[in-house]
Design an enzyme around this catalytic site. Structure first.
Site, PDB file in Angstrom:
ATOM      1  N   MET A 406       5.574  -2.426  -4.158  1.00  0.00           N
ATOM      2  CA  MET A 406       3.929  -2.262  -4.529  1.00  0.00           C
ATOM      3  C   MET A 406       3.579  -2.043  -2.676  1.00  0.00           C
ATOM      4  SD  MET A 406       0.612  -4.335  -5.555  1.00  0.00           S
ATOM      5  CE  MET A 406       0.355  -3.344  -6.912  1.00  0.00           C
ATOM      6  N   CYS A 407       2.562  -1.795  -2.464  1.00  0.00           N
ATOM      7  CA  CYS A 407       2.042  -1.344  -1.326  1.00  0.00           C
ATOM      8  C   CYS A 407       0.910  -1.580  -1.145  1.00  0.00           C
ATOM      9  CB  CYS A 407       2.618  -0.813   0.331  1.00  0.00           C
ATOM     10  SG  CYS A 407       2.208   0.569  -0.266  1.00  0.00           S
ATOM     11  N   GLY A 408      -0.578  -0.651  -0.085  1.00  0.00           N
ATOM     12  CA  GLY A 408      -1.491   0.030  -0.187  1.00  0.00           C
ATOM     13  C   GLY A 408      -1.967   0.689  -1.012  1.00  0.00           C
ATOM     14  N   GLY A 410       1.235   3.148  -1.781  1.00  0.00           N
ATOM     15  CA  GLY A 410       2.380   4.030  -2.353  1.00  0.00           C
ATOM     16  C   GLY A 410       3.755   3.945  -1.397  1.00  0.00           C
ATOM     17  N   PRO A 435      -2.819  -3.364  -4.554  1.00  0.00           N
ATOM     18  CA  PRO A 435      -3.557  -4.801  -5.361  1.00  0.00           C
ATOM     19  C   PRO A 435      -5.164  -4.704  -5.733  1.00  0.00           C
ATOM     20  CG  PRO A 435      -2.334  -5.189  -3.658  1.00  0.00           C
ATOM     21  CD  PRO A 435      -2.789  -4.028  -3.623  1.00  0.00           C
TER      22      PRO A 435
END
Length: 450
Positions: A406-408, A410, A435
């Site tokens: 996961m990032c902010g 993709g 998130p």
């Protein structure tokens, strides 16, 4: 002076400035490597770029001053930078006559030892301060890019540069920094790009530090990580980068067999297609870095210097943009592009790998959050393992069991998943979203802090 035009690189978070000197000539401050945007902006205004000024030896991009010099501009730079190409070396207090205006240098060491700021004057009246990497909007530039044993001393020099030189200028003086929102040279990064002396006196948290020791503690305590390519570009800029001209070189078209041979000899494949295309099928061992504003930063962070690079692109993507972004951060060994893309790879009988994409609501199991530390601290999934993307190759995550990355949004997560795949991970998923999307979809709370 008629106008100051900001030419912004959203990906690196930097601003260069084209200054209309009022006599059909222009001055450019801190140009990036591609001269095209500056020449085009000057042409639209009927101007000729006559001067190009460097505030310091840049670590985050290859300077474009030599490119503009090849088009007839005179290069202005700090004598203390010891540049090895033709330029006018400037010292503290030097003045450059711009035929009606004057450019005065201020020695402002801190971000780098040789750093200069420039005050543009009409007679004795200051019109603008080009602060480079000294005073930024709500921040200052970091001092840890030279060497660990110089970081604190440079921070102390920056304190003195600000309080003894910069802040003595008029409160209403407009300030035009080079580093800004999104720049890894800024500490911390802010959202706006220009300011005034008075505004920074009133609102800059680092200037509110009561004394030098407090400033140093606050500054050094807020420094995050930065890309490894920063360590080599100062020297590239000091020696003088290769001049390519306004039109960058074209990528050579390579067939699948040639790509395979080059990879076997040490080349790296960078797949710049959108992450959904990469997920649906990609060449084993390739690195996903979706072409976008931040492409150059992550290329410089994740690809080892000196390795030949082969690109995989979709037909509609801008090949020239890929080359410009690579050259901007000093990557010149561009072997070419896979002709025909992954379809040609399959037609040649070679296999493809796939990675699952999942919506944020379905982010379950072992979560690896690869965002920067400040992003993670601002809100993350409970129980998520935090490893910054730049640190992932050396992290040694065990290869057993499924992982969801996961990032902010993709894109960075797919870069991470492609790296993990090269290390032997096979059961991988990438979250589309971040998130906050997970919290909105599940109704659960994020955790804060580190």
């Amino acid at each position: 002076m008629k106008d100051i035009v900001a030419i912004v690189d959203e990906g690196l978070g930097n601003s260069s400035y084209l200054v209309d000197l009022g006599d059909r000539r222009a001055l450019v401050i801190d140009p990036e490597r591609d001269p095209g945007p500056y020449l085009a902006a000057a042409e639209r205004r009927g101007l000729t770029v006559s001067f190009t000024a460097e505030t310091h030896l840049h670590a985050d991009f290859v300077s474009g001053s030599r490119e503009l010099a090849a088009q007839g501009a005179e290069v202005l730079a700090a004598a203390a930078g010891h540049c090895e190409f033709p330029h006018r070396g400037l010292f503290d207090g030097d003045e450059v006559d711009l035929d009606g205006l004057t450019l005065r240098t201020l020695a402002t060491p801190g971000h780098t030892p040789e750093h200069l700021s420039y005050v543009l004057l009409d007679g004795t009246t200051p019109l603008a301060l080009f602060s480079g990497g000294s005073l930024l909007v709500g921040a200052v530039a970091r001092t840890d890019l030279i060497a660990p044993d110089q970081t604190e001393d440079l921070a102390r020099q920056l304190w003195r540069s600000l309080h003894e030189r910069v802040l003595s200028l008029p409160d209403d003086l407009a300030v035009y920094p080079t580093h800004g929102a999104g720049s890894f040279c800024s500490a911390p990064a802010g959202g706006e790009r220009t300011t005034t002396i008075g505004r920074e006196k009133a609102a800059n948290p680092l200037l509110a530090a009561p004394d030098e020791d407090a400033f140093v503690k606050l500054l050094l305590g807020g420094l995050g990580s930065y890309p490894p390519y920063f360590a080599r570009l100062r020297e590239v800029n000091r020696r003088g980068p290769t001049v390519y001209g306004p039109i960058p070189p074209a990528l050579e078209q390579l067939d699948a067999a040639s790509v395979r041979r080059l990879v076997d000899a040490g080349a790296v494949i960078v797949d710049a297609r959108p992450i959904d295309a990469f997920a649906a099928g990609h060449i084993p061992g390739s690195l996903s870095i979706q072409l976008r504003d931040q492409f150059a930063t992550w290329l410089g962070w994740l690809v080892e210097d000196g390795r030949p690079i082969i690109f995989v692109l979709d037909p509609a993507q801008d090949r020239t943009d890929v080359v410009r972004q690579a050259l901007k951060v000093g990557y010149e060994r561009l072997a070419g592009q896979l002709e025909g893309g992954v379809d040609a790879w399959m037609e040649a009988g070679f296999e493809l790998n796939r990675i699952s994409l999942v919506p944020a609501a379905h982010a379950v199991g072992a979560i690896v959050d690869i965002r920067q530390e400040a992003e993670y601290a601002a809100g993350h999934l409970p129980g998520a393992l935090h490893i910054e993307l730049g640190a992932l190759p050396a992290a040694g995550i065990p290869t057993s069991g499924p992982l969801t990355v996961m990032c902010g949004h993709g894109e960075r997560a797919m870069s991470a998943a492609s790296l993990l795949e090269t290390q032997g991970h096979r059961d991988l998923a990438v979250v589309v979203g971040g998130p906050t999307d997970w919290a909105a979809a599940t109704g659960r709370l994020l955790e804060n802090g580190r």
